[in-house]
Scaffold this active site. Sequence first.
Site, short mmCIF file in Angstrom:
data_model
loop_
_atom_site.label_atom_id
_atom_site.label_comp_id
_atom_site.label_asym_id
_atom_site.label_seq_id
_atom_site.Cartn_x
_atom_site.Cartn_y
_atom_site.Cartn_z
N TYR A 205 90.54 80.60 106.67
CA TYR A 205 91.05 81.26 105.46
C TYR A 205 90.46 80.61 104.20
O TYR A 205 89.99 81.30 103.29
CB TYR A 205 92.58 81.17 105.43
CG TYR A 205 93.20 81.79 104.20
CD1 TYR A 205 93.15 83.16 103.99
CD2 TYR A 205 93.82 81.00 103.23
CE1 TYR A 205 93.71 83.74 102.85
CE2 TYR A 205 94.39 81.56 102.11
CZ TYR A 205 94.33 82.94 101.92
OH TYR A 205 94.88 83.50 100.79
N LYS A 209 87.91 82.28 101.20
CA LYS A 209 88.25 82.30 99.78
C LYS A 209 87.21 81.56 98.94
O LYS A 209 86.95 81.93 97.79
CB LYS A 209 89.65 81.73 99.55
CG LYS A 209 90.76 82.62 100.12
CD LYS A 209 90.75 84.00 99.46
CE LYS A 209 91.84 84.92 99.95
NZ LYS A 209 91.86 86.23 99.25
N THR A 242 104.78 87.16 99.41
CA THR A 242 104.34 88.41 100.03
C THR A 242 104.31 88.25 101.54
O THR A 242 104.56 87.16 102.08
CB THR A 242 102.92 88.81 99.56
OG1 THR A 242 101.97 87.88 100.12
CG2 THR A 242 102.81 88.80 98.04
#
Length: 325
Positions: A205, A209, A242
């Site tokens: 991840y 990014k 989220t």
Amino acid sequence: MWLLAVILPLLRVYFIGVKVLIYQLLHKPFTLPVLPRLNGRVAIVTGGAKGIGYETSRHLASLGMHVVIAGNKEEEGLKAVKKIQEESGHRKVEFMYLDLASLKSVRQFVQKYKARSLPLHTLVNNAGVMLVPERKTEDGFELHFGLNYLGHFLLTNLLLDVLRDSGQSGKCSRIVTVSSATHYGGQLNLNGLQGRSCYSSHGAYSQSKLALVLFTYHLQEQLWARGDPVTANAVDPGMVDTDLYQNLCAPAQLAKKPVAKLLFRTPAEGASTAVYAAAATELEGLGGLYLYNGQNKTSSASSYDKQLQEKLWTKSCAMVLLQET
């Protein structure tokens, strides 16, 4: 070896997360200034049906933009469209299918979009996955790298001509790419982008990014060199409550719940910097920025490595079978 490959990326991500939470404890969320009306302008928001993407789509629609929500779940996308239309009374919101984990789907999306002869003034590269167990995309790439970065790399490049044609001096088209503070702990492995022998979802991840920031900076250099009326900026939404956190391990999930209520940003607060980058008058003509909480910040040292930017660009072009420019 396993400890180095798996545990260290995890520790880096959690250390960065703690730093972000301390910042959010001490600083108020960014409040958007009054933004100009954007009637007649068109935006594409990837992953625009929920979370930060939905709030970005909703806000851009409220400014009068024609918003295309691009996503891989039609029912979810259509619900988002209906909700925005009902809340705002703005009819120019629609859904188009796009699976960023499939290079074929990206090409089909662009082909369908261009067939409509619509302009494109704003592209928000928002969609992403986080901490997913080891999986591959349709084309065999590690999922975080393939979906978060490579799908957006191809999408942006294929839409550049439309963005260029839609922009003009003093009113540039804008590319807004959503990165993350985890990029500070990201390490780009140019020889192992399609997976690792000791897989770390945290490392994967963070790498995706970091790749997005490197891509944004190199893209902006190219745009300036050609004199194109297009700007490219990266944004960091902070830690936002989220569904992205659903892949946390069970203990982390338990710890997150009370912390999220106190310290996480809401999706609307998380979207504010992306909306600012997409619409603010004071950012006209400014590119190559890393925006966090409404301010230009310094990204990781490795993100400014021009040699690394160029190597990633060349490798990415080869991966998606795109002729390098």
